[in-house]
Design a protein around this motif. Structure first.
Motif, PDB file in Angstrom:
ATOM      1  N   LYS A 216      54.440  14.047   6.139  1.00  0.00           N
ATOM      2  CA  LYS A 216      54.453  13.179   7.318  1.00  0.00           C
ATOM      3  C   LYS A 216      53.246  12.254   7.320  1.00  0.00           C
ATOM      4  CE  LYS A 216      57.031  16.337  10.332  1.00  0.00           C
ATOM      5  NZ  LYS A 216      57.005  17.134  11.591  1.00  0.00           N
ATOM      6  N   GLU A 217      52.089  12.794   7.025  1.00  0.00           N
ATOM      7  CA  GLU A 217      50.853  12.008   7.076  1.00  0.00           C
ATOM      8  C   GLU A 217      50.585  11.264   5.767  1.00  0.00           C
ATOM      9  OE1 GLU A 217      49.166  11.616   9.774  1.00  0.00           O
ATOM     10  OE2 GLU A 217      50.230  13.122  10.982  1.00  0.00           O
ATOM     11  N   LYS A 218      51.387  11.555   4.725  1.00  0.00           N
ATOM     12  CA  LYS A 218      51.214  10.935   3.404  1.00  0.00           C
ATOM     13  C   LYS A 218      49.818  11.191   2.852  1.00  0.00           C
ATOM     14  CE  LYS A 218      54.555   7.307   4.509  1.00  0.00           C
ATOM     15  NZ  LYS A 218      54.797   5.850   4.644  1.00  0.00           N
ATOM     16  N   LEU A 219      49.450  12.454   2.905  1.00  0.00           N
ATOM     17  CA  LEU A 219      48.143  12.874   2.412  1.00  0.00           C
ATOM     18  C   LEU A 219      48.297  14.003   1.400  1.00  0.00           C
ATOM     19  CD1 LEU A 219      46.067  12.986   5.732  1.00  0.00           C
ATOM     20  CD2 LEU A 219      45.952  11.238   3.940  1.00  0.00           C
ATOM     21  N   LEU A 220      47.337  14.065   0.486  1.00  0.00           N
ATOM     22  CA  LEU A 220      47.266  15.143  -0.484  1.00  0.00           C
ATOM     23  C   LEU A 220      46.066  16.021  -0.144  1.00  0.00           C
ATOM     24  CD1 LEU A 220      48.443  16.219  -3.245  1.00  0.00           C
ATOM     25  CD2 LEU A 220      46.578  14.952  -4.330  1.00  0.00           C
ATOM     26  N   TYR A 221      46.279  17.324  -0.051  1.00  0.00           N
ATOM     27  CA  TYR A 221      45.208  18.281   0.238  1.00  0.00           C
ATOM     28  C   TYR A 221      44.934  19.136  -1.011  1.00  0.00           C
ATOM     29  CZ  TYR A 221      45.888  17.265   5.218  1.00  0.00           C
ATOM     30  OH  TYR A 221      45.977  16.643   6.443  1.00  0.00           O
ATOM     31  N   TRP A 222      43.683  19.532  -1.161  1.00  0.00           N
ATOM     32  CA  TRP A 222      43.324  20.448  -2.233  1.00  0.00           C
ATOM     33  C   TRP A 222      42.124  21.296  -1.831  1.00  0.00           C
ATOM     34  CZ3 TRP A 222      41.640  15.439  -2.280  1.00  0.00           C
ATOM     35  CH2 TRP A 222      40.293  15.211  -2.535  1.00  0.00           C
ATOM     36  N   VAL A 223      41.952  22.386  -2.538  1.00  0.00           N
ATOM     37  CA  VAL A 223      40.780  23.235  -2.344  1.00  0.00           C
ATOM     38  C   VAL A 223      39.932  23.213  -3.599  1.00  0.00           C
ATOM     39  CG1 VAL A 223      41.925  24.751  -0.678  1.00  0.00           C
ATOM     40  CG2 VAL A 223      42.030  25.309  -3.106  1.00  0.00           C
ATOM     41  N   ASP A 224      38.630  23.323  -3.415  1.00  0.00           N
ATOM     42  CA  ASP A 224      37.686  23.387  -4.527  1.00  0.00           C
ATOM     43  C   ASP A 224      36.973  24.733  -4.427  1.00  0.00           C
ATOM     44  OD1 ASP A 224      35.375  23.127  -6.242  1.00  0.00           O
ATOM     45  OD2 ASP A 224      35.727  20.967  -6.234  1.00  0.00           O
ATOM     46  N   SER A 225      37.271  25.638  -5.348  1.00  0.00           N
ATOM     47  CA  SER A 225      36.769  27.008  -5.235  1.00  0.00           C
ATOM     48  C   SER A 225      35.292  27.127  -5.540  1.00  0.00           C
ATOM     49  CB  SER A 225      37.552  27.933  -6.168  1.00  0.00           C
ATOM     50  OG  SER A 225      37.381  27.547  -7.509  1.00  0.00           O
ATOM     51  N   GLN A 226      34.705  26.139  -6.159  1.00  0.00           N
ATOM     52  CA  GLN A 226      33.274  26.195  -6.438  1.00  0.00           C
ATOM     53  C   GLN A 226      32.468  25.456  -5.369  1.00  0.00           C
ATOM     54  OE1 GLN A 226      32.334  25.324 -10.498  1.00  0.00           O
ATOM     55  NE2 GLN A 226      30.120  25.485 -10.201  1.00  0.00           N
ATOM     56  N   LYS A 227      33.027  24.397  -4.824  1.00  0.00           N
ATOM     57  CA  LYS A 227      32.375  23.684  -3.720  1.00  0.00           C
ATOM     58  C   LYS A 227      32.654  24.368  -2.387  1.00  0.00           C
ATOM     59  CE  LYS A 227      32.712  19.291  -3.357  1.00  0.00           C
ATOM     60  NZ  LYS A 227      33.361  17.966  -3.233  1.00  0.00           N
ATOM     61  N   ASN A 228      33.664  25.259  -2.383  1.00  0.00           N
ATOM     62  CA  ASN A 228      34.058  25.957  -1.157  1.00  0.00           C
ATOM     63  C   ASN A 228      34.532  24.981  -0.082  1.00  0.00           C
ATOM     64  OD1 ASN A 228      33.142  28.478  -2.302  1.00  0.00           O
ATOM     65  ND2 ASN A 228      31.052  27.835  -1.794  1.00  0.00           N
ATOM     66  N   THR A 229      35.353  24.025  -0.502  1.00  0.00           N
ATOM     67  CA  THR A 229      35.812  22.992   0.425  1.00  0.00           C
ATOM     68  C   THR A 229      37.328  22.884   0.405  1.00  0.00           C
ATOM     69  OG1 THR A 229      35.646  21.273  -1.280  1.00  0.00           O
ATOM     70  CG2 THR A 229      33.720  21.609   0.150  1.00  0.00           C
ATOM     71  N   ILE A 230      37.838  22.340   1.514  1.00  0.00           N
ATOM     72  CA  ILE A 230      39.218  21.879   1.595  1.00  0.00           C
ATOM     73  C   ILE A 230      39.134  20.387   1.880  1.00  0.00           C
ATOM     74  CG2 ILE A 230      41.437  22.080   2.756  1.00  0.00           C
ATOM     75  CD1 ILE A 230      40.662  24.889   3.626  1.00  0.00           C
ATOM     76  N   GLU A 231      39.795  19.566   1.053  1.00  0.00           N
ATOM     77  CA  GLU A 231      39.669  18.114   1.169  1.00  0.00           C
ATOM     78  C   GLU A 231      41.042  17.462   1.194  1.00  0.00           C
ATOM     79  OE1 GLU A 231      36.433  16.335  -1.202  1.00  0.00           O
ATOM     80  OE2 GLU A 231      36.138  18.334  -2.085  1.00  0.00           O
ATOM     81  N   SER A 232      41.052  16.187   1.584  1.00  0.00           N
ATOM     82  CA  SER A 232      42.297  15.417   1.593  1.00  0.00           C
ATOM     83  C   SER A 232      42.023  14.008   1.111  1.00  0.00           C
ATOM     84  CB  SER A 232      42.903  15.383   3.003  1.00  0.00           C
ATOM     85  OG  SER A 232      42.117  14.585   3.871  1.00  0.00           O
ATOM     86  N   VAL A 233      43.093  13.325   0.688  1.00  0.00           N
ATOM     87  CA  VAL A 233      42.980  11.950   0.211  1.00  0.00           C
ATOM     88  C   VAL A 233      44.350  11.303   0.312  1.00  0.00           C
ATOM     89  CG1 VAL A 233      43.535  12.383  -2.215  1.00  0.00           C
ATOM     90  CG2 VAL A 233      41.948  10.536  -1.634  1.00  0.00           C
ATOM     91  N   GLN A 234      44.364  10.011   0.455  1.00  0.00           N
ATOM     92  CA  GLN A 234      45.626   9.294   0.421  1.00  0.00           C
ATOM     93  C   GLN A 234      46.156   9.273  -1.010  1.00  0.00           C
ATOM     94  OE1 GLN A 234      44.846   5.434   2.089  1.00  0.00           O
ATOM     95  NE2 GLN A 234      44.774   6.194   4.219  1.00  0.00           N
TER      96      GLN A 234
END
Length: 1091
Positions: A216-234
Motif C-alpha cells: 500500500k505504501e510502496k515501501l521496502l522494509y529490511w532488518v540489519d542484524s549487525q546494526k540492530n535496525t529496521i529500515e525502509s526505503v522507496q
C-alpha cells in the motif's frame, strides 16, 4: 503497551488439532534451543484486534521429527498454500492449509541448508528462492500436482551474489528485491526474470537480512542484524529512514501489516512488534525457540490473480511482466519451440555443473550435487562418455560450450561440444600422458602438461600450431592453470614437490615460495580474487596462495583424503579421491564440514574435476584479445601486460614479429607426413631445421608421401573419411594443391611410389585390396595392376630401370611381393615367418638392395633385389617404425613410439639402439610416410618407355628395356587405341596420350644438379614384333626417393567404435532405464538424515 509473554506456555498446551488455517495469520518459523521439534507458528486473526487486546489464538505446524528445521517462508493465498524451506533434507516444501492436511508437497530438492528467503509471485504462479551458499536466485513454476521430479526451475540470478538472504516480489510492478550481506552489503532489485538489475541501497549497511514489501505504501522494509535496525526505503532507493534502532536486538526476519512491523530476533529468541511509523514497541514475545523467517499470511497482500497466465497455458513457466504482459518461458535444461509455449529438452548441457574424469568415462553432476536427492542416481546415468579411453585431464571453453579432455589409451586430446547428439573429435594426437589441461578463453589457446615427455605445450583449440613451451627440469608435471589477465601460467610438479609459474610463453619461470608442500596435484585459480589453490595428497590438504601477497593458507584438511583433482564452486570445495574413497567429494569451506562423497571404489579412477560454468571465465582486458594480438598463430601474454607472437612447429617468426613464415631447403632434405599435427614437414638434413610445406593447405590426415624432383611436386594421401579421401599434389613452393585422385569411401591408401622417369605414380589401397598406377601427366588415366590375393598391402617401392614393383603385405601371412610394373610375373619375394608387420620399403638403386622396417619385430632389414643376402641392419626394443627413406648412405626412419625421425648408416649389420641417432627436434606427433631428396643420388637412366610416343593411354616399362601400352580401367585396347567399355568409367580427353617428350618440355623448377647435361637423354626405341632396341646417349633425370610406409597394424579405416579417429556420440541417461553398469555407492555426510 509493552507486554512480555512467555510464548512457550502457549505451545506446550497446543493440541494436534490446532493447525495453522487458511485465513489471516502472522506466521514464523522457529527451531528449539536444545531438544524438541521445529515448528511453523501462526497467530490467527487481524493484528489490529489481538495486538491491543493481547488475546491470541496460536496454531502451529510441527516437524515430524527433531531433525527437521524450518527456515524461509512464503505463501500463495489463492492456492491456500504455505511454503517453507527445510534444512535437513535440503528442500522446499508446501502444504495446503485445508482440512487439517498433513500431506506435504516437495517442490524442489537440492538447496543448501540455509535458505532463508522465499517469495511467491501469485500473478505468474512462480516461487522464488535465494540460496546464500550457491549464491543464486531460483524461480520455480508452481504447477498443479507438481512433484520434485516434475518441478521446473530457472536460475534467474547467478552472478555477483555473495551472501543473499531476504527476498520479496512485487508482481504488479514487476520487481524482485533481495538483500545481500556479503563483502559489499546491499539491497538489489531486478525484473521478474533477474534482468535489469540495479542496487537501490548500499551505503551504511552491515548485515541486511529479512526484507518485506508494504504494497500500500510502496515501501521496502529490511532488518540489519549487525546494526540492530529496521529500515525502509522507496522502490527507487529514495527516502530511506531508520524506523527502529534496538541495541542488542540481532533482528533476522521482518513482516509488515498495516501500521505494524513484526521482527524476529535470534539472540534471545524474541518476536518483536513495532509501530511502522513511529518505531514504538508494542509487544515483545519471548519464544523459547530460535525464530527465523516471518510473514503475514493475508489475502490483501496478494491483490490480483493469475488469470492471464492461466489463459496462456504455458508448458512450463509463465512470467507476467507489467510492460510486455504474460509470456511463456522454459526452465533450465529446456528450450522453447516454435509455438512459443511448448518446451523440449535442450541439447546443450546445463551450466553450472561439475564434470570429472574417471578413466573409463567422463561424468557430470549438477552444481548442487552436495545437496540434491540421490534417489535413482547411478554413476552410469551421470556419465555421458563411456568409451573407456583412459580419460584423465579436463578443460573447457564456456563460451563455446566445449569440453577438452585427454585420452591416455589413444594418446590424444579431444574435444566435444557439450550438446546432446554431438560427436567428439580428436584434435591433438601422439601425446604421452597428459594429466593437466588449461584453456585460455581470452586468446583461445590450449595448454597441457605431459608427464611422459616431461614438457608443457600450447596449441590452438583445433590442435594447430603446437609449440613446446617448457621441456627442461620437469619430472612429473600434473596440474596446470592459466591467468589471462596477468599473463601467467601455473603448474604443479609433484616429482619435484613444487608449484611453478611462468609467463604464457614459458619465460620468467620461477618456483612459488612455499614451504609447506609435499605432493601437489591439480590446481584451481580464482580470477576474481587472484588466489591459486592446489590439492596436496601428501599432506592431505588443499592450500591457497594469494598471488599478490605471496601468502599461503590451508583451506581444507581431511586426514583420510588424498586430494587429486580440485575445483571450487561458490562456497564449496570439490575434489576427487582414489582407492577406497574413489569418487567425487564436496565440503563447505566456510564451516569446514564435509557435505557429501559419491563413491565408486570398484569403477574407474577419479582424476581431474572442473566446475563447468561460463561465469568462471569472465571477459578480461588482455592485450591478446583484440584480433589475437594481430599474431598469425599464437599470441602469448607476458608478465607486464604485453605479449609476444609465437609460431608452431615448422614456422619461424618474421621480422614484423607477428607473421609466421616457413623456409624451404633446396637440397638434402626429408619430407614427413604428420597425421596428428595434420602437416607435411620438411626437415633439412644439413641443419635439422623443420619447415612446413604449403602451410595454406588444410590437411585432415596425411599418410603417404612421394616427391617428384622434375617438377618439384609433392604427392600425398589424405585418409580421412569425413573430409574425403584423396591423393593430392602441390608444388612445394606453391600455394594451392590439386586433387590427383578422388578415392572411394572404403579406400585406404597407405603407400605411394613415384616414377619420375616414366611419369607414373603407384599406390596401394588396403581398403579395396588393390595396387593401381596413375599417369601424373594426365591423372584421368588410372589402371589397376594387381587386384587378386592381396590381404593388407601397405608400402610400395619401384625400380623404374628394371621395370619392377615391390610391396609389403602385413596380413595373416606377412610378406613382400614383387611383380613387373604392369602386374605381370608376380611372385612371392620374401615370406616372413611368425608375426611380422612389414611397413615402409625403400630401394637403394646404387647397390640394388631393398630395405624395409618391421614394426612388430622392431627391426630394419635388407635384402638384395635378386633375393639374396638378407640381413638385419638394426634391432631395437622399444620402437614402432613406419616410414623409411634413403639419403646417401643414411637410412631415415619414422618412429611412432618416440614421435621422431631417426637415422642409421645403411651398411650397419646387427646394430643396436646406440647406433640409431635422432634427426631434427622432438616436436612431432605421428610421423608416417617419408620421402627425400638428395641431388647427388637421384636415379638417372632410361627405361623401356623412354622415347615411346605410340601409347594411347599409358606406357608401362617392363624388365629388359621392354614396355607395354595399357589402357585405363574401364577401357579396352583395340589395335593402338583404347576404347571405353564401361559407361561409368572416367572419360579421358585427347591429352591422355602418353608423350614423355612433351611432358619433359613442360615448365618446371629444377634443383641443382638434377638436370641432364646439354646433350640430354636421346632415346630411340625401335618397336618390332620380336624385340626392342634402345640407344641411350645420356642419362635422364634423377629420381626422388621413395618412401613407403604408413599405417597401422590395424587398418587406418573407420572400424566402428575401436577406431581411434571415430567420433563418440554423447548419450543422455535413459530416464526409464534403471539398470546399472557402473558401481554407484553413496557416502553421505549430512547429519541427522533419518526420515
Amino acid at each position: 503497551m509493552d507486554i512480555l509473554l512467555c510464548f512457550l506456555n502457549f505451545l506446550l498446551i497446543l493440541e494436534r488439532g490446532y493447525a495453522v488455517r487458511h485465513r489471516t495469520n502472522l506466521v514464523w518459523s522457529m527451531s528449539p534451543l536444545v531438544n524438541g521439534r521445529a515448528r511453523i507458528v501462526g497467530i490467527e486473526g487481524d493484528p489490529n484486534q489481538w495486538i491491543p487486546s493481547g488475546n491470541v489464538t496460536v496454531r502451529h505446524i510441527s516437524a515430524p521429527h527433531s531433525a527437521w528445521q524450518f527456515r524461509g517462508l512464503a505463501f500463495h493465498y489463492k492456492h491456500k498454500m504455505l511454503y517453507w524451506s527445510e534444512k535437513s533434507k535440503h528442500r522446499i516444501q508446501g502444504l495446503m492449509l485445508v482440512n487439517r492436511s498433513t500431506s506435504t508437497q516437495t517442490i524442489f530438492t537440492g538447496t543448501s541448508k540455509t535458505i532463508d528467503g522465499l517469495a511467491v509471485d501469485w500473478v505468474s504462479n512462480n516461487l522464488y528462492s535465494v540460496d546464500p551458499k550457491y549464491n543464486w536466485i531460483m524461480m520455480i513454476a508452481l504447477k498443479e500436482n507438481m512433484t520434485e521430479n516434475t518441478a521446473v526451475y530457472k536460475l534467474v540470478v547467478k552472478t555477483d551474489l555473495d551472501n543473499p538472504h531476504g527476498l520479496a516480489v512485487h508482481p504488479q510492478k514487476g520487481y524482485l528485491f533481495w538483500s545481500d550481506w556479503g563483502f559489499y552489503p546491499k539491497i538489489e532489485v531486478s525484473d521478474l526474470l533477474g534482468l535489469n538489475r540495479r542496487t537501490i541501497v548500499s551505503d551504511n549497511m552491515l548485515t541486511p537480512r529479512g526484507i518485506t514489501i508494504d504494497y500500500k505504501e510502496k515501501l521496502l522494509y529490511w532488518v540489519d542484524s549487525q546494526k540492530n535496525t529496521i529500515e525502509s526505503v522507496q522502490f527507487n532507493g529514495n527516502s530511506r529512514r531508520i524506523i527502529v534502532s534496538h541495541a542488542g536486538a540481532k533482528f533476522f526476519g521482518v513482516a509488515v501489516f498495516e501500521k505494524y512491523i513484526f521482527a524476529t530476533e535470534q539472540l534471545d529468541g524474541h518476536l518483536r512488534i513495532y509501530d511502522k511509523n513511529t518505531g514504538k514497541g508494542y509487544i515483545n514475545y519471548q519464544l523459547g525457540y530460535i525464530p527465523y523467517d516471518i510473514m503475514m499470511y493475508d489475502e490483501e497482500s496478494q491483490a490480483g490473480n493469475s488469470s492471464e497466465c492461466d489463459e496462456l497455458n504455458c508448458d512450463q513457466i509463465c512470467v507476467n511482466l507489467p510492460l510486455s504482459g504474460p509470456r511463456c518461458y522454459c526452465g533450465d535444461g529446456y528450450e522453447m519451440q516454435e509455438d512459443q509455449k511448448t518446451c523440449e529438452e535442450a541439447k546443450l548441457f546445463l551450466q553450472p555443473a561439475h564434470i570429472y574424469a574417471i578413466r573409463d568415462a567422463i561424468c557430470q553432476y549438477p552444481a548442487n550435487f552436495g545437496h540434491m536427492s540421490l534417489k535413482n542416481i547411478t554413476l552410469d546415468k551421470q556419465c555421458f562418455i563411456k568409451t573407456r579411453k583412459g580419460f584423465m585431464a579436463l578443460a573447457y571453453d564456456g563460451d563455446q560450450r566445449t569440453l577438452f579432455y585427454s585420452e591416455n589409451v589413444t594418446k590424444s586430446i579431444s574435444k566435444v561440444q557439450l550438446k546432446r547428439g554431438e560427436y567428439t573429435k580428436s584434435i591433438i594426437k601422439g601425446i604421452g600422458e597428459v594429466k593437466g589441461l588449461a584453456f585460455d578463453w581470452m586468446t583461445k589457446n590450449l595448454y597441457w602438461t605431459d608427464s611422459k615427455y616431461q614438457w608443457i605445450m600450447v596449441a590452438r583449440p583445433d590442435g594447430r600450431f603446437q609449440k613446446k613451451l617448457i621441456n627442461e627440469n620437469l619430472v612429473d608435471p600434473v596440474g596446470i592453470v592459466v591467468h589471462p589477465k596477468r599473463g601467467e601460467l601455473y603448474w604443479s610438479d609433484p616429482g619435484r614437490h613444487v608449484v611453478e609459474v611462468s609467463a604464457l610463453n614459458g619465460g620468467g619461470r620461477r618456483n612459488l615460495v612455499v614451504t609447506n608442500i609435499d605432493h601437489p596435484n591439480h590446481l584451481y585459480l580464482d580470477f576474481t580474487s587472484d588466489v591459486l589453490y592446489w590439492a596436496d595428497s601428501g599432506l592431505n590438504q588443499v592450500v591457497s596462495y594469494d598471488l599478490d601477497l605471496d601468502v599461503t593458507s590451508v583451506v581444507y584438511k581431511h586426514q583420510s583424503a588424498r586430494f587429486y583433482g580440485i575445483s571450487l564452486f561458490q562456497d564449496y570445495l570439490v575434489w576427487t579421491d582414489q582407492n577406497d574413497m574413489n569418487g567425487i567429494h564436496i565440503a563447505d569451506i566456510q564451516t569446514q564440514n564435509k557435505v557429501r562423497g559419491i563413491l565408486h571404489p570398484q569403477t574407474g579412477e577419479a582424476l581431474d574435476v572442473i566446475a563447468y560454468d561460463v561465469i568462471n571465465q569472465p571477459v578480461l582486458d588482455v592485450t591478446c584479445s583484440d584480433n589475437n594480438g594481430y599474431c598469425d598463430q599464437l599470441c602469448l601474454g607476458l608478465y607486464n601486460e604485453s605479449y609476444v607472437c609465437a609460431c608452431g612447429t615448422g614456422f619461424q617468426l618474421d621480422k614484423d614479429l607477428q607473421s609466421c613464415i616457413t623456409g624451404l631447403a633446396r637440397d638434402n632434405f626429408v619430407i614427413a607426413a604428420d597425421s596428428y599435427q595434420k602437416q607435411l614437414y620438411q626437415v633439412d638434413l644439413s641443419t635439422g631445421d623443420v619447415h612446413v610445406i604449403a602451410p595454406e593447405i588444410a590437411h585432415n590426415r596425411p599418410i603417404a608421401v612421394a616427391f617428384d624432383p622434375i617438377r618439384n611436386m609433392l604427392y600425398w594421401t589424405e585418409n580421412d573419411r569425413a573430409e574425403g579421401k584423396v591423393i593430392q599434389r602441390v608444388n612445394v613452393e606453391g600455394r594451392s594443391s590439386e586433387i590427383i585422385k578422388a578415392l572411394s569411401e572404403d579406400s585406404v591408401v597407405d603407400g605411394l611410389a613415384l616414377d619420375h622417369i616414366n611419369r607414373l605414380l603407384f599406390y596401394t589401397d588396403t581398403g579395396l585390396d588393390r595396387i593401381q598406377v596413375v599417369s601424373i601427366d594426365n591423372y584421368q588415366i588410372c589402371k589397376t595392376v594387381v587386384k587378386d590375393k592381396l590381404d593388407e598391402p601397405r608400402a610400395i617401392a619401384i625400380h623404374p630401370l628394371k621395370g619392377k614393383i615391390f610391396w609389403s603385405d602385413w596380413g595373416n601371412e606377412p610378406k613382400i611381393e614383387s611383380a613387373n610394373m604392369d602386374g605381370t610375373e608376380r611372385r612371392l619375394f620374401l615370406s616372413m615367418s611368425g608375426i611380422a608387420w612389414p611397413n615402409g620399403l625403400i630401394i637403394d638403386y646404387e647397390d640394388n638392395v631393398l630395405y624395409w622396417v618391421d614394426a612388430k619385430q622392431n627391426t630394419i632389414e635388407s635384402i638384395s633385389i635378386d633375393g639374396t643376402d638378407r640381413r638385419i641392419v638394426v634391432h631395437e626394443t622399444d620402437v614402432h617404425y613406419f616410414g623409411i627413406t634413403l639419403v646417401g648412405n643414411q637410412l631415415i626412419l619414422s618412429d611412432w613410439k618416440s614421435n621422431s625421425l631417426k637415422t642409421i648408416n645403411k651398411s650397419t649389420r646387427n646394430g643396436g639402439s646406440t647406433q640409431v641417432k635422432p634427426i631434427g627436434p622432438a616436436a612431432f606427433s605421428r610421423l608416417n610416410g617419408l620421402t627425400s631428396y638428395d641431388s647427388t643420388s637421384v636415379i638417372k637412366g632410361a627405361s623401356g618407355c623412354t622415347g615411346v610416343f605410340t601409347c594411347d593411354h599409358i606406357c608401362i616399362p617392363l624388365p629388359r628395356l621392354r614396355f607395354i601400352c595399357a589402357c585405363a580401367d574401364g577401357y579396352q585396347e583395340q589395335g593402338s587405341a583404347c576404347i571405353k567399355t564401361d559407361p561409368n568409367a572416367t572419360s579421358i580427353d585427347a591429352r591422355a596420350k602418353h608423350n614423355p617428350k612433351s611432358s619433359a618440355s613442360s615448365k618446371y623448377i629444377t634443383y641443382s644438379n638434377t638436370g641432364l647435361s646439354k646433350g640430354g637423354v636421346i632415346a630411340i626405341a625401335v618397336v618390332c614384333v620380336v624385340a626392342f632396341i634402345i640407344t641411350i646417349i645420356a642419362a635422364m633425370f634423377l629420381f626422388t626417393r621413395w618412401r613407403s610406409g604408413r599405417v597401422r597394424h590395424e587398418r587406418l579405416v573407420d572400424s566402428g567404435n575401436n577406431q581411434v579417429d571415430n567420433f563418440y556420440r554423447i548419450t543422455f541417461p535413459d530416464k526409464h532405464q534403471e539398470s546399472v553398469s557402473f558401481d554407484s555407492g553413496i557416502d553421505q555426510y549430512d547429519q541427522n538424515q533419518s526420515s
